[in-house]
Design a protein around this motif. Structure first.
Motif, mmCIF file in Angstrom:
data_model
loop_
_atom_site.group_PDB
_atom_site.id
_atom_site.type_symbol
_atom_site.label_atom_id
_atom_site.label_comp_id
_atom_site.label_asym_id
_atom_site.label_seq_id
_atom_site.Cartn_x
_atom_site.Cartn_y
_atom_site.Cartn_z
ATOM 1 N N GLU A 1 0.888 -1.258 0.070
ATOM 2 C CA GLU A 1 0.084 0.102 -0.128
ATOM 3 C C GLU A 1 0.563 1.195 -0.011
ATOM 4 N N ASN A 2 0.320 2.231 -0.672
ATOM 5 C CA ASN A 2 0.918 3.523 -0.938
ATOM 6 C C ASN A 2 2.164 3.633 -1.813
ATOM 7 N N ARG A 3 2.369 2.448 -2.473
ATOM 8 C CA ARG A 3 3.467 2.501 -3.302
ATOM 9 C C ARG A 3 2.994 2.597 -4.615
ATOM 10 N N LEU A 4 3.993 3.469 -5.637
ATOM 11 C CA LEU A 4 3.755 3.575 -7.006
ATOM 12 C C LEU A 4 4.643 3.088 -7.664
ATOM 13 N N LEU A 5 4.187 2.435 -8.987
ATOM 14 C CA LEU A 5 4.990 1.597 -10.095
ATOM 15 C C LEU A 5 4.952 2.397 -11.375
#
Length: 165
Positions: free
Chosen positions: A133-137
């Motif tokens: 959660e709260n990760r951007l790829l």
């Protein structure tokens, strides 16, 4: 490919969870496929932006949180996906989000709203990016990728897919 952890501040992420991710007023629509017809994966989807216009009352909220962070010139598509835990890991199907659009200027980004053991995998390198959660790829939209089912985490796997210039 670029991975950014803790993209939003804790306060903003908690606000996004309340206003969007776990908001019971968000209309989810049943789809009998994750990627292609007959792939055997039931999914809930919420289309936020497509065909050069907002499709959801939650567009402004998402635009406010993400347009500056992604340095967006123009949106192509924004879609939320929700899948459930399965009994064994399964790659949903390698694809590009933009289909046959041959424009290398379009970027794809996946924002992970929940933490599960269902990573995003890439066909060309077999790299895996964990669903945290709260990760951007962020990656080029021409790369074949797929989500993978989660088997241990009890939560739903909720992601926001962005395609943008």
């Amino acid at each position: 490919m670029r991975v950014i952890d803790n993209l939003l501040t804790k306060e903003n992420f908690n606000g996004l969870k309340q206003e969007l991710i776990y908001n019971k007023k968000v209309p989810w629509y049943w789809s009998d496929r994750k990627v292609t017809q007959g792939d055997g994966t039931d999914t809930l989807v919420h289309m936020v932006y497509r065909d050069m216009k907002p499709k959801s009352e939650f567009f402004n909220l998402i635009h406010t949180y993400f347009s500056a962070l992604l340095n967006v010139t123009s949106w192509y598509r924004i879609k939320m996906n929700c899948t459930w835990r399965e009994t064994k890991p399964k790659v949903f199907g390698y694809h590009t989000d933009i289909g046959d659009v041959a424009n290398k200027n379009i970027k794809t980004a996946i924002f992970y709203c929940t933490t599960t053991d269902g990573p995003t995998v890439f066909q060309d390198t077999q790299e895996e990016v964990e669903c945290i959660e709260n990760r951007l790829l962020i990656f080029d939209s021409t790369r074949l990728h797929s989500g993978q089912s989660h088997i241990y985490a009890p939560a739903r796997r909720i992601v926001i897919n962005f395609n943008y210039f």
